[in-house]
Design an enzyme around this catalytic site. Structure first.
Site, PDB file in Angstrom:
ATOM      1  N   SER A 143      41.413  35.672  58.211  1.00 40.73           N
ATOM      2  CA  SER A 143      42.774  35.721  57.660  1.00 40.73           C
ATOM      3  C   SER A 143      43.465  36.931  58.253  1.00 40.73           C
ATOM      4  O   SER A 143      42.788  37.874  58.707  1.00 40.73           O
ATOM      5  CB  SER A 143      42.697  35.887  56.137  1.00 40.73           C
ATOM      6  OG  SER A 143      43.946  36.288  55.620  1.00 40.73           O
ATOM      7  N   TYR A 156      39.082  39.149  48.154  1.00 37.79           N
ATOM      8  CA  TYR A 156      39.414  38.329  49.331  1.00 37.79           C
ATOM      9  C   TYR A 156      39.521  39.208  50.579  1.00 37.79           C
ATOM     10  O   TYR A 156      38.938  38.902  51.627  1.00 37.79           O
ATOM     11  CB  TYR A 156      40.738  37.597  49.064  1.00 37.79           C
ATOM     12  CG  TYR A 156      41.155  36.606  50.126  1.00 37.79           C
ATOM     13  CD1 TYR A 156      40.485  35.404  50.291  1.00 37.79           C
ATOM     14  CD2 TYR A 156      42.253  36.861  50.950  1.00 37.79           C
ATOM     15  CE1 TYR A 156      40.881  34.480  51.253  1.00 37.79           C
ATOM     16  CE2 TYR A 156      42.659  35.946  51.911  1.00 37.79           C
ATOM     17  CZ  TYR A 156      41.971  34.759  52.057  1.00 37.79           C
ATOM     18  OH  TYR A 156      42.372  33.850  53.006  1.00 37.79           O
TER      19      TYR A 156
END
Ligand code: BGC
Length: 255
Positions: A143, A156
């Site tokens: 990401s 995350y």
């Protein structure tokens, strides 16, 4: 076709980015294992999509949050297709909470799937490639948050930051075996992981104002990069992150 005769496993490929990658790899000539943990019906749809493209496909259930299950799923994938050349570590989750409210269960789940799951899937894949003495390609869906802070998503960010260093480390360790390891770092892509955001017009507007290309990414924007990294065109690329974010990461301006 870039991937004729290749065999790929894409984790979490019954929806979103994983599903688009499974279909795109098949379009390029690869046979594909569709890994899923819930929603067998969408896994079956993805299998149908691959079959329609004239490639082989099988859905195999495997829970990336459990190491033994991940190992079994990779072994079954090798057996089902008669080998694997490409592993796409796509399965991932995110949990939003301010850091002072994060539960141990949520923290563990995010790290277990996004980081530990990707590591042990890679380990099982690498053991297979070493056994058959053949090269391979590992592609991780990271990401922009492997680098960029994302307040209220610490677990995350930790998982994706960890994935960045895991990728760099494995790229060096596996280079002697001809196995390349790279990350794709998507920005804001229109997928189920973003459902809350997509249903909140104010948040969505603020996000779009931060994206120089002024639109959300589509799963196809990411899938094309995965097909490239899986192909011989990317044979000399290892240890790299390719950012697919419409310019979001480096967008800072003062009015
Ligand atoms: C996250 C999304 C987020 C995007 C951009 C992705 O990694 O999954 O929730 O919108 O990054 O911040």
């Amino acid at each position: 076709m870039k991937l004729s005769g290749k065999k790929a496993l894409v984790t979490g490929s019954n929806q979103g980015i994983g599903q688009a990658i499974a279909l795109r790899l098949a379009e390029e000539g690869a046979d594909v294992v569709i890994d899923y943990v819930t929603h067998p019906e969408t896994a079956a749809e993805t299998v149908q999509g691959v079959l329609k493209l004239g490639r082989r496909a099988v859905a195999i259930k495997g829970d990336l949050s459990k190491v033994a299950d991940t190992q079994r799923m990779v072994h079954e994938s090798v057996q089902a297709l008669g080998g694997l050349d490409i592993l796409v570590n796509n399965a991932g989750v995110e949990k939003r909470a301010p850091c002072w409210e994060v539960t141990e269960a949520d923290f563990d789940l995010v790290l277990d799937i996004n980081l530990k799951g990707a590591f042990f899937a890679t380990q099982a894949f690498v053991q297979h490639r070493m056994e058959v003495k053949q090269p391979g390609k590992v592609i991780n869906l990271s990401s922009v948050h492997e680098d960029l802070p994302f307040p209220h998503f610490t677990s995350y960010c930790a998982s994706k930051g960890g994935m960045k260093m895991m990728m760099r480390n494995l790229a060096i360790e596996l280079a002697p075996f001809g196995i390349t390891v790279n990350n794709i770092a998507p920005g804001a892509i229109e997928t189920p992981i973003n459902t809350q955001l997509l249903n909140d017009p104010a948040k969505l507007k603020a996000l779009l104002e931060n994206i120089p290309l002024a639109r959300l990414g589509q799963t196809a924007d990411v899938a094309g990069v995965a097909a490239f990294l899986a192909s011989a065109d990317a044979d000399y690329i290892t240890g790299a992150t390719i950012v697919v974010d419409g310019g979001l990461t480096w967008n800072y301006s003062e009015q």
